[in-house]
Design an enzyme around this catalytic site. Structure first.
Site, mmCIF file in Angstrom:
data_model
loop_
_atom_site.group_PDB
_atom_site.id
_atom_site.type_symbol
_atom_site.label_atom_id
_atom_site.label_comp_id
_atom_site.label_asym_id
_atom_site.label_seq_id
_atom_site.Cartn_x
_atom_site.Cartn_y
_atom_site.Cartn_z
ATOM 1 N N ASP A 28 0.728 -1.154 0.259
ATOM 2 C CA ASP A 28 -0.043 -0.069 -0.035
ATOM 3 C C ASP A 28 0.858 1.186 0.034
ATOM 4 O O ASP A 28 0.643 2.277 0.951
ATOM 5 C CB ASP A 28 -0.724 0.014 1.361
ATOM 6 C CG ASP A 28 -0.170 -0.015 2.636
ATOM 7 O OD1 ASP A 28 -0.905 0.539 3.546
ATOM 8 O OD2 ASP A 28 0.927 -0.509 2.691
ATOM 9 N N ASP A 33 6.690 1.414 2.759
ATOM 10 C CA ASP A 33 6.854 0.513 1.752
ATOM 11 C C ASP A 33 7.884 0.882 0.681
ATOM 12 O O ASP A 33 8.447 0.082 0.340
ATOM 13 C CB ASP A 33 5.404 0.693 1.185
ATOM 14 C CG ASP A 33 4.431 0.270 2.019
ATOM 15 O OD1 ASP A 33 4.061 1.400 2.845
ATOM 16 O OD2 ASP A 33 3.811 -0.755 1.870
ATOM 17 N N ASP A 259 7.884 -2.042 7.266
ATOM 18 C CA ASP A 259 7.670 -2.834 6.089
ATOM 19 C C ASP A 259 9.407 -3.154 5.500
ATOM 20 O O ASP A 259 9.985 -4.158 5.354
ATOM 21 C CB ASP A 259 7.360 -2.053 4.852
ATOM 22 C CG ASP A 259 5.631 -2.038 4.836
ATOM 23 O OD1 ASP A 259 5.336 -1.004 4.349
ATOM 24 O OD2 ASP A 259 5.414 -2.580 5.730
HETATM 25 O O1 RIB Z 1 1.574 -0.755 10.975
HETATM 26 C C1 RIB Z 1 2.427 -0.514 9.856
HETATM 27 C C2 RIB Z 1 2.219 -0.995 8.440
HETATM 28 O O2 RIB Z 1 1.191 0.048 8.391
HETATM 29 C C3 RIB Z 1 3.285 -0.737 7.545
HETATM 30 O O3 RIB Z 1 2.992 -1.689 6.394
HETATM 31 C C4 RIB Z 1 2.763 0.696 7.256
HETATM 32 O O4 RIB Z 1 3.399 1.039 5.861
HETATM 33 C C5 RIB Z 1 1.170 0.721 7.042
HETATM 34 O O5 RIB Z 1 0.892 0.289 6.043
HETATM 35 CA CA CA Z 2 2.698 -0.681 4.172
#
Ligand code: RIB
Ligand code: CA
Length: 326
Positions: A28, A33, A259
């Site tokens: 996402d 990410d 991530d």
């Molecule tokens: O809780 C952390 C996660 O939520 C990570 O993947 C961050 O990018 C959000 O998607």
């Molecule tokens: Ca994420």
């Protein structure tokens, strides 16, 4: 009749090149990410077959643009496919207050106008896994909406996928980062997380607990990264400027990188401490939404279904991260 022998040993005088590991990344795409994607794209032993995008931190279109920008920044041609724009059974609640309106720190990056590859993310997930039984490592960095849809379309991916590394949940001891009990990826689409967790896929969960204990960009780590002095190091700093303020506001010593440490585990699981336990994710609303129920003493009588990462060495993680940013 002479039979050919297929020695696996490298010919004398040469070193055996490890086989490329094939990754499929579902994301996402927001600040952390993007850094995780950089780690995979820049690793010499990893081939990223495709990036599939799901709504979560930001809306789907923005997450697609963020992923396309990140791939271009790394000089790669990795295909990026758009996935599902909302959770299975609820409206999308993004995390723009955490990562910025564009998800990438609102630092002025040109995150628009790029075109994803034709095709549907769910079909790509299914087709890629089924075309290479046992070979694909699926790395899940966002809500599990695409994965749930792929499972409903083709349950046989359960046995065909090689590994499924998930950034999600709260490990053995929490805490949650959206509610007291739940981490964002599992909370945002709790029904998908519940469905996927019970599917029998070969899961390795890297929870937010690992991120806040081993992947916090403290002042020292921040300065160590500044010393790298490359465009990718600057990128990883700039996209995290909003989440850094958010994280320090809740008492962390800097922005944490959930991530990227999940990606580090996907790339090198050898240094992780892992417990194989029975885990459920709670669907529905209320305080239990997206919370993990972890059976640590076998009281449910259910067979363990998840490898829960309980420790990942911080120095090893930052060595891997910084190597990718150089
Ligand atoms: O809780 C952390 C996660 O939520 C990570 O993947 C961050 O990018 C959000 O998607
Ligand atoms: Ca994420």
């Amino acid at each position: 009749m002479a039979t050919a022998t297929h020695s696996m040993a490298a010919p004398a005088g040469t070193t055996r090149v490890p086989p490329m590991r094939r990754f499929l990344i579902d994301t996402d795409t927001a600040s952390d990410d993007a850094v995780a994607i950089v780690m995979a794209l820049r690793h010499p032993d990893v081939q990223v077959d495709a990036i599939t995008v799901v709504a979560g931190n930001v809306g789907l279109e923005q997450a697609v643009q963020n992923a396309l920008y990140t791939v271009e920044l790394c000089g790669e041609q990795t295909p990026v496919y758009a996935g599902l724009a909302k959770p299975m059974m609820r409206t999308l609640e993004t995390a723009s207050e955490v990562h910025g309106d564009d998800g990438m720190g609102d630092c002025g990056l040109p995150l628009h106008g790029r075109t994803p590859t034709d095709g549907r993310a769910v079909d790509v997930i299914v087709d890629t896994i089924l075309a290479a039984p046992g070979e694909i490592t699926l790395v899940c960095l966002g809500p599990l909406t695409n994965i749930a849809a792929a499972l409903l379309r083709a349950p046989e991916i359960v046995d065909a996928v090689g590994r499924v590394v998930v950034m999600g949940g709260t490990g053995l001891h929490g805490p949650g980062n959206v509610t007291a009990m739940a981490e964002f990826n599992f909370w945002a689409d709790a029904e998908a997380a519940a469905l996927v967790t019970s599917s029998g896929m070969p899961f390795e969960f890297v929870g937010w607990d690992i991120s806040i204990t081993s992947a916090v960009v403290t002042q020292q780590r921040f300065h160590d990264r500044e010393a790298i002095d490359t465009p990718l190091a600057a990128f990883s700093r700039d996209v995290a400027q909003v989440v850094r303020r958010f994280a320090m506001g809740i008492g962390l010593e800097g922005d944490d990188l959930p991530d990227p440490i999940a990606m580090a585990h996907a790339i090198d699981p050898s240094v992780a401490e892992v417990s194989r336990l029975y885990v459920e994710v709670m669907p529905g609303d209320g305080p239990q939404r997206g919370a993990m129920s972890v059976d640590q003493i076998g009281s449910t009588g259910n067979a363990p279904n998840i490898d829960v990462v309980t420790h990942y060495p911080s120095d090893h993680f930052f060595d891997m991260l910084f190597a990718a940013l150089r």
